[in-house]
Design a protein around this motif. Structure first.
Motif, short mmCIF file in Angstrom:
data_model
loop_
_atom_site.label_atom_id
_atom_site.label_comp_id
_atom_site.label_asym_id
_atom_site.label_seq_id
_atom_site.Cartn_x
_atom_site.Cartn_y
_atom_site.Cartn_z
N PHE A 1 0.49 3.01 12.63
CA PHE A 1 0.81 1.82 11.83
C PHE A 1 0.10 0.58 12.34
O PHE A 1 -0.48 -0.19 11.56
CB PHE A 1 2.33 1.60 11.84
N ARG B 1 -1.14 -1.47 6.36
CA ARG B 1 0.25 -1.74 6.73
C ARG B 1 0.92 -2.80 5.86
O ARG B 1 2.13 -2.76 5.66
CB ARG B 1 0.34 -2.12 8.21
N LEU C 1 2.45 -0.89 3.04
CA LEU C 1 3.17 0.35 3.35
C LEU C 1 4.64 0.30 2.95
O LEU C 1 5.21 1.32 2.52
CB LEU C 1 3.04 0.68 4.84
N ALA C 2 5.27 -0.87 3.04
CA ALA C 2 6.67 -0.96 2.60
C ALA C 2 6.78 -0.64 1.12
O ALA C 2 7.71 0.06 0.69
CB ALA C 2 7.22 -2.36 2.89
N PHE D 1 6.29 3.23 0.69
CA PHE D 1 7.48 3.99 1.11
C PHE D 1 8.66 3.72 0.19
O PHE D 1 9.48 4.61 -0.05
CB PHE D 1 7.82 3.65 2.57
N LEU E 1 7.01 7.98 9.85
CA LEU E 1 6.08 6.97 10.35
C LEU E 1 6.00 7.04 11.87
O LEU E 1 7.02 7.04 12.56
CB LEU E 1 6.56 5.57 9.94
N VAL F 1 9.12 -1.77 6.58
CA VAL F 1 8.73 -0.39 6.27
C VAL F 1 9.83 0.57 6.69
O VAL F 1 10.15 1.53 5.97
CB VAL F 1 7.40 -0.03 6.96
N THR G 1 12.07 4.38 5.56
CA THR G 1 11.52 5.47 6.37
C THR G 1 12.61 6.49 6.69
O THR G 1 13.67 6.14 7.21
CB THR G 1 10.92 4.92 7.68
#
Length: 325
Positions: free
Chosen positions: A155, A162, A165-166, A169, A181, A198, A202
């Motif tokens: 990450f 990054r 990425l939130a 996901f 992750l 994030v 996860t």
């Protein structure tokens, strides 16, 4: 933001990926120097026993491990139009990983990590190159919404990915896709960059011990696991020779490492642990069983040179477990 249109013009995914697990992330080669007589010092020459070129990248090694555990696996990443990039793609394909959505970008060089192995430990030097060039806009979510699981590693290295990425996901969670992750090391010392945003989406967070302590700000692994589990569903902290500590559903678990006599190279051991833990998770195994498979994969991996080459098959893992209580 992540592109959701089926007709996106991004150079990334353009078709539906038919796989169980998708790995998204960095791609690079590893130059592994093993058997050093000491760590390097300025103005001094030292001797090593062996040098080898291998597939690098935390995400890629974990993907190879997952594929060897008999999950159909695909990869989205970016490489340069060079010999190292060709080596990376060919190696992933040799592990039966779908590489059709890997982007070859002539404007960048494929990244490299130099791994210096000494006294059963290692130091890493990374030339980023293509490692931090993958972006959220390279991914068409329409094409990946039919997966079972998405894994992302490194990450902190992936500065371009990054920030999206939130969103990735979150969309995965909304479509019933589990996620994992591995943060990797933060060379900037910031230990943030929106990571906790994030983690809220996860399923499995997979830091090592030092990473967990830095991210959480806690002074013990147990406290770090509990603190981080306020965000991620399950937190599995890798502790090398000390096994692992997991917090899931507000309960703490520990598992000792398996004792092996011939530790050759620790490169990729954590990524192999990730693959084993994810294997258990996707089979709806208990937390204890997930830890057991993770620790077994890590123990098998360290007995060979290179990360992906050390990842075991499911048959090898089951044989190992039958012989190790």
């Amino acid at each position: 933001m992540v592109y959701l249109s089926r007709y996106t013009t991004a150079k990334g995914v353009q078709r539906v990926i038919k796989a169980d697990v998708l790995a998204i992330g960095e791609l690079n080669v590893d130059l592994i120097i093993s058997g050093l007589t000491s760590m390097p010092e300025l103005d001094r020459e030292i001797i090593a026993k062996q040098a080898s070129l291998a597939l690098g990248s935390s995400t890629a090694i974990c993907a190879c491990g997952i594929s060897k555990l008999d999950f159909k696996t695909a990869f989205i990443g970016k490489v340069g139009n060079d010999e190292y990039g060709k080596f990376v793609v060919d190696t992933l394909a040799a592990y039966k990983i779908d590489t059709s959505n890997i982007i070859v970008d002539s404007s960048v060089e494929t990244g490299m990590t130099i791994s210096l192995g000494y006294n059963n430990d290692r130091a890493l030097i990374t030339v980023l190159g293509s490692i931090d060039k993958l972006q959220g806009r390279d991914i068409n979510f329409y094409a990946i919404k039919h997966l079972r699981h998405i894994h992302v590693g490194s990450f902190f290295l992936q500065s371009s990915l990054r920030k999206d990425l939130a969103d990735i996901f979150r969309l995965a969670q909304e479509n019933g896709i589990s996620t994992s992750l591995d943060p990797g090391w933060d060379h900037s010392g910031t230990w943030d960059y929106g990571l906790k945003d994030v983690l809220r989406y996860t399923s499995i967070f997979l830091p090592n011990e030092q990473e967990a302590l830095h991210i959480s700000g806690c002074n013990s692994v147990e406290k770090a696991a509990e603190a981080l589990s306020e965000f991620a569903e399950t937190v599995a902290i890798k502790r090398g020779k000390d096994g692992c500590t997991v917090c899931s559903s507000s309960k703490l678990y520990t598992h000792e490492s398996f004792l092996v006599e011939n530790v050759v190279d620790t490169t990729g051991a954590g990524d192999s642990f990730n693959a084993g833990f994810i294997y258990g998770y996707l089979h709806n195994y208990t937390v204890e069983q997930c830890m057991r498979y993770g620790c077994a994969c890590g123990a098998i991996c360290v007995q060979q040179v290179g990360g992906a080459t050390g990842c075991p098959t499911i048959g090898e893992v089951n044989d190992f477990l039958r012989n190790h209580s």
